[in-house]
Write a protein that holds these residues in place. Structure first.
Motif: not given
Ligand code: MG
Ligand code: ADP
Length: 459
Positions: A282-284, A409-411, A278-280
């Motif tokens: 969203k970043n992309a 905090f995602g990465l 989910f975090e990766l």
């Molecule tokens: Mg993020």
């Protein structure tokens, strides 16, 4: 001591099951609502005070060796019924009774070694007190010998899992406050400390939740471990979540393709994989949409584009599942969202680093980062909004104005999850504008609690 994993364990055939993510917003193991865990409720003692800093038992326990376990060992243990359910529960409880106080003592030690300006912060101090209470409660409980003893022990564990959920928020708030202090704030190096605190928290939650759900039968699961997790289904589930939140944020969403070894199955903790994917993703998506908007309609907001019914073309985000040997699976997520400037590559791994600028927040740049990096993109640090605790994972989206990004905090936290059973997370810049993130999941290595006794080892 009690031997936790004993004898040869017969490997049973792994059954193929569908991937079923835990219901959103719920603990993997539903916690019980219980009165707060304090010295008084636990053993009638007095609430912990500052004198706990001079408690010798913390040092004594912190020096003991922890016993790490692999995912395979957890599954083998959970499946093994040769000695019956009650013997298994007692043995598992005894393992936790040995491990938990040591792991907590090491974090208490980490906290004791922080600079005074940090450890005296009320938020950080509240974490210290909660951990110290849990440490004493667990260490003073009598050795579990029966199923009835275990019931009492499990209730204490459940309460701890529940009560320690807000500790991440407290940590984040504390770190933010300390970093915003004049003179000393900028000099505080807290990433190693946060790595240790959060990694150890993951490990304690996994062990506790595994024990709590040991005898709960659920198709395709041993405790909280999905024995045969379909990576494709996990990707699909998180692609759906990502598309929803991207749509809410920007009104547009790029296509996301899923390619590669689609029949890959691994034993893994769904909550951990969900957090990372989910975090990766969203970043992309954020990089793709913001970069495309900037290059095709400079200065335009997503809302203005929507109003004008202007189309923007968005390059596809690609997810590739690569099944290596020996339960070694890599999920590669690539986008054409402009990439990351080389000068920023170190910063993105720092807790709280984000390029999201929140005009409503006066707390932007409390870390003084953008002034430290005059040529880089604005670097706002926004630790405070981080929310703690969801089934061994962290919810970083609930209660936030911007669920897409902005916590920073995602990465770093995704990397912590990936490394937890021996995997890793790598960023591979490709030809300047593109970015690939490779998330490797392995499960044959032992979980780890802290980084080679980063601090305690030095004493
Ligand atoms: Mg993020
Ligand atoms: P957040 O998303 O809350 O900002 P993260 O830790 O997920 O925090 O990411 C930190 C920063 O790394 C982002 O703000 C962004 O600047 C950069 N980043 C992460 N992923 C990408 C990507 N795929 N392309 C470009 N930049 C990225």
């Amino acid at each position: 001591g009690t031997k936790w994993i004993s004898g040869m364990i017969q490997r049973t055939a792994i059954k193929r099951t569908d991937y079923r993510p835990p219901p959103a917003g719920q603990l993997l193991v539903p916690g019980v609502c219980a009165p707060p865990l304090t010295h008084r409720t636990l053993y009638g003692g007095k609430e912990g005070t500052d004198t706990s800093f001079y408690d010798n038992s913390v040092e004594k326990y912190a020096q003991m060796n922890i016993r790490t376990v692999t995912l395979q060992e957890m599954m083998d243990f959970g499946r093994d019924n040769s000695k019956g359910d009650s013997a298994k529960l007692v043995s598992s409880a005894n393992f936790l009774q040995h491990e938990m106080p040591i792991r907590l003592a090491r974090r208490l030690m980490d906290l004791q070694l922080l600079p005074f300006v940090v450890v005296s912060n009320p938020h950080i101090h509240s974490v210290y007190r909660a951990y110290h209470t849990a440490f004493n409660a667990l260490r003073k409980m009598k050795l579990v010998r029966s199923v009835e003893d275990n019931l009492e022990f499990t209730n204490v564990l459940k309460r701890m899992v529940d009560e320690h959920a807000p500790m991440v928020t407290a940590l984040a708030n504390g770190v933010r406050e300390c970093r915003s202090k004049p003179m000393v704030g900028e000099k505080l190096e807290m990433d190693g400390f946060l790595d240790n605190m959060l990694r150890s928290r993951i490990s304690r939650r996994v062990l506790a939740e595994q024990h709590i759900s040991l005898n709960t039968r659920r198709e395709g699961y041993v405790g909280v471990i999905c024995t045969d997790l379909s990576v494709e289904q996990a990707v699909r589930y998180n692609v759906r979540r990502t598309k929803d939140v991207t749509m809410q944020t920007y009104g547009v969403v790029p296509d996301i393709s899923i390619e590669g070894d689609l029949d890959t199955r691994v034993p893994y903790l769904p909550a951990h994989l969900d957090y990372m994917l989910f975090e990766l993703l969203k970043n992309a998506c954020r990089a793709t949409v913001e970069h495309s908007m900037q290059s095709q309609h400079p200065g335009c907001t997503p809302q203005a584009l929507q109003m004008a019914d202007t189309r923007i073309s968005l390059p596809k985000v690609r997810v590739r599942i690569c099944d290596g040997s020996d339960n070694n699976v890599t999920v590669k997520i690539s986008d054409q969202g402009g990439g990351i400037e080389p000068s920023m590559l170190d910063n993105i791994w720092r807790y709280g680093f984000t390029t999201v600028v929140d005009p409503a927040s006066e707390e932007n740049d409390v870390f003084g980062l953008s002034s430290a990096l005059p040529d880089g993109p604005p670097g706002a640090m926004n630790l405070g909004a981080m929310i703690g605790g969801q089934g061994g994972g962290f919810s970083t989206t609930a209660d936030l104005r911007n669920p897409m990004a902005g916590l920073g905090f995602g990465l770093p936290l995704s990397r912590l999850y990936a490394q937890y059973f021996g995997g890793d997370l790598h960023i591979v810049p490709i030809s300047g504008m593109n970015l690939m993130i490779a998330c490797r999941m392995v499960s044959h290595r032992a979980e780890c609690d802290d980084n080679d006794l980063q601090r305690v080892g030095r004493l």
